[in-house]
Design a protein around this motif. Structure first.
Motif, mmCIF file in Angstrom:
data_model
loop_
_atom_site.group_PDB
_atom_site.id
_atom_site.type_symbol
_atom_site.label_atom_id
_atom_site.label_comp_id
_atom_site.label_asym_id
_atom_site.label_seq_id
_atom_site.Cartn_x
_atom_site.Cartn_y
_atom_site.Cartn_z
ATOM 1 N N LEU A 185 0.897 -1.454 0.072
ATOM 2 C CA LEU A 185 0.167 0.068 0.073
ATOM 3 C C LEU A 185 0.841 1.228 -0.139
ATOM 4 N N GLU A 186 1.883 1.378 0.718
ATOM 5 C CA GLU A 186 2.833 2.410 0.848
ATOM 6 C C GLU A 186 3.375 2.644 -0.440
ATOM 7 N N ALA A 187 4.074 1.612 -1.001
ATOM 8 C CA ALA A 187 4.623 1.742 -2.330
ATOM 9 C C ALA A 187 3.642 2.359 -3.331
ATOM 10 N N GLU A 188 2.376 1.814 -3.639
ATOM 11 C CA GLU A 188 1.392 2.283 -4.123
ATOM 12 C C GLU A 188 1.100 3.844 -4.146
ATOM 13 N N ARG A 189 1.100 4.316 -2.785
ATOM 14 C CA ARG A 189 0.898 5.589 -2.555
ATOM 15 C C ARG A 189 2.284 6.430 -3.018
ATOM 16 N N GLN A 190 3.440 5.829 -2.590
ATOM 17 C CA GLN A 190 4.436 6.685 -3.321
ATOM 18 C C GLN A 190 4.513 6.547 -4.700
ATOM 19 N N ARG A 191 4.087 5.598 -5.470
ATOM 20 C CA ARG A 191 4.050 5.735 -6.888
ATOM 21 C C ARG A 191 3.071 6.827 -7.314
ATOM 22 N N ARG A 192 2.013 6.882 -6.679
ATOM 23 C CA ARG A 192 0.957 7.869 -7.034
ATOM 24 C C ARG A 192 1.405 9.240 -6.875
ATOM 25 N N ARG A 193 2.257 9.324 -5.908
ATOM 26 C CA ARG A 193 2.860 10.682 -5.476
ATOM 27 C C ARG A 193 3.781 11.095 -6.334
ATOM 28 N N GLU A 194 4.580 10.177 -7.133
ATOM 29 C CA GLU A 194 5.568 10.571 -7.936
ATOM 30 C C GLU A 194 4.819 10.638 -9.211
ATOM 31 N N ALA A 195 3.735 10.091 -9.636
ATOM 32 C CA ALA A 195 3.085 10.206 -10.677
ATOM 33 C C ALA A 195 2.531 11.475 -10.816
ATOM 34 N N ALA A 196 2.079 11.918 -9.688
ATOM 35 C CA ALA A 196 1.516 13.230 -9.779
ATOM 36 C C ALA A 196 2.324 14.222 -9.680
ATOM 37 N N GLY A 197 3.469 13.980 -8.994
ATOM 38 C CA GLY A 197 4.617 15.139 -9.133
ATOM 39 C C GLY A 197 5.142 15.141 -10.698
ATOM 40 N N ALA A 198 5.280 13.955 -11.216
ATOM 41 C CA ALA A 198 5.745 14.228 -12.612
ATOM 42 C C ALA A 198 4.837 14.944 -13.732
#
Length: 107
Positions: A59-72
């Motif tokens: 879950l934390e990895a998925e949240r981090q991936r979404r944050r990075e995608a939103a940042g990009a």
């Protein structure tokens, strides 16, 4: 009569009924009675804890991936991380090149 006394009264009634042969004896493990976990229960608890930990990491990895995608996506909307001039128009996805035009560059 409080809850504690009610429990003892029910226990006394149940034991009396079992002694008179009116009720089947209830089986109770002393492990259960004293809250001691069996090896199977301990193994189940360990597996459960490991599964919960894996799920939490996923879950934390998925949240981090979404944050990075939103940042990009945010960096692209601002003109990219490499400093490209122009801003993204959120409505139609076009880029406003007014900043480039102000520098005198031909588009």
């Amino acid at each position: 009569m409080d809850d504690f006394e009610k429990r003892w009264a029910r226990l006394r009634d149940q034991l009396g009924a079992e002694a008179r042969g009116e009720a089947q004896p209830r089986l109770c493990s002393q492990r259960t009675l004293f809250g001691i976990k069996s090896s199977v229960e301990a193994a189940i608890d360990q597996v459960t804890a490991e599964q919960e930990e894996r799920a939490q990491r996923k879950l934390e990895a998925e949240r981090q991936r979404r944050r990075e995608a939103a940042g990009a996506r945010g960096a692209e909307a601002r003109g990219g991380a490499d400093g490209l001039a122009g801003t993204a128009n959120a409505a139609d996805g076009t880029v406003d090149a007014s900043a480039d035009a102000a520098d005198g560059e031909d588009l």
